[in-house]
Write a protein that holds these residues in place. Structure first.
Motif, PDB file in Angstrom:
ATOM      1  N   UNK A  21       0.840  -1.182   0.000  1.00 44.68           N
ATOM      2  CA  UNK A  21       0.000   0.000   0.000  1.00 44.68           C
ATOM      3  C   UNK A  21       0.880   1.238   0.000  1.00 44.68           C
ATOM      4  N   UNK A  22       0.324   2.390   0.370  1.00 39.85           N
ATOM      5  CA  UNK A  22       1.114   3.626   0.388  1.00 39.85           C
ATOM      6  C   UNK A  22       2.363   3.547   1.255  1.00 39.85           C
ATOM      7  N   UNK A  23       2.256   2.938   2.441  1.00 40.74           N
ATOM      8  CA  UNK A  23       3.413   2.831   3.333  1.00 40.74           C
ATOM      9  C   UNK A  23       4.548   2.053   2.669  1.00 40.74           C
ATOM     10  N   UNK A  24       4.188   0.923   2.077  1.00 40.35           N
ATOM     11  CA  UNK A  24       5.180   0.079   1.412  1.00 40.35           C
ATOM     12  C   UNK A  24       5.844   0.831   0.265  1.00 40.35           C
ATOM     13  N   UNK A  25       5.029   1.504  -0.546  1.00 42.49           N
ATOM     14  CA  UNK A  25       5.563   2.221  -1.703  1.00 42.49           C
ATOM     15  C   UNK A  25       6.532   3.321  -1.282  1.00 42.49           C
ATOM     16  N   UNK A  26       6.185   4.060  -0.226  1.00 47.97           N
ATOM     17  CA  UNK A  26       7.039   5.159   0.225  1.00 47.97           C
ATOM     18  C   UNK A  26       8.349   4.639   0.816  1.00 47.97           C
ATOM     19  N   UNK A  27       8.272   3.577   1.612  1.00 45.69           N
ATOM     20  CA  UNK A  27       9.490   3.012   2.206  1.00 45.69           C
ATOM     21  C   UNK A  27      10.420   2.473   1.125  1.00 45.69           C
TER      22      UNK A  27
END
Length: 209
Positions: A21-27
């Motif tokens: 999700x967004x968290x994974x993509x940003x990390x």
């Protein structure tokens, strides 16, 4: 006495946090573009944001947000706008200068604060996280469970989230992995930009149920 409940919470959280999700993509983007340090700080930002969700869930504020279309939509559009912002920045990545492929470019300077804020804001503004923690603390966790025990669950959720994304940062900041992405140069940034913008669009059309 509460081990069965805790294991249920831990399992549900594991399934949720492992879902891209967004968290994974940003990390991933921070780790590949700026290295392990930036990725780790981003992961810590995500983990700290979890404590915010836990706090308002314990206080019952999450219930108010979930019942108010205006508040929910405000949070949703803020989160979507932020994902659009970082996604567009990634889409504007330019090709490296000619001849620069002979030597791997040094990672762009990224301050710990900037990386931390990226993770914190991405997770903190995500209304899906609001609904997830609200359902966790109202449906899965027994309302008669002592507040101190529930707070303990919250500490675990924040630490487990940070630990998971630190592992993600460790993996995607490996030299071989970064070198592989580096060969794609600006195209990696553009792909991640598309992913982030897509997540922003998906989030923007999230409806309150």
């Amino acid at each position: 006495m509460y081990w069965a409940e805790f294991l249920t919470v831990a399992l549900i959280h594991l399934l949720a946090v492992a879902s891209p999700g967004p968290d994974f993509a940003v990390v991933v983007r921070e780790s590949v573009s700026h290295g392990r340090r930036a990725g780790t700080w981003t992961a810590l930002g995500v983990g700290c944001a979890i404590s915010i969700h836990v706090t308002y869930s314990l206080l019952g504020i999450g219930l108010i947000v979930s019942q108010s279309i205006m508040l929910f939509n405000s949070l949703k559009w803020l989160a979507a706008a932020y994902l659009f912002y970082i996604g567009i920045k990634a889409l504007r990545a330019r090709p490296a200068a000619a001849g620069s492929d002979e030597m791997a470019p040094a990672p762009a300077l990224r301050t710990p604060r900037g990386a931390f804020v990226a993770g914190f804001v991405t997770n903190g503004l995500n209304p899906k996280a609001t609904l997830f923690f609200l359902s966790l603390f109202t449906v899965v966790i027994n309302p008669h469970t002592p507040l101190l025990v529930q707070a303990g669950y919250g500490v675990y959720l924040a630490c487990a989230t940070a630990a998971w994304f630190c592992l993600v940062a460790l993996l995607f900041s490996q030299q071989r992995v970064r070198a592989g992405f580096a060969r794609m140069g600006h195209w990696f940034d553009r792909v991640m930009g598309v992913v982030l913008v897509g997540l922003g669009i998906k989030l923007a059309f999230t409806e309150l149920r």
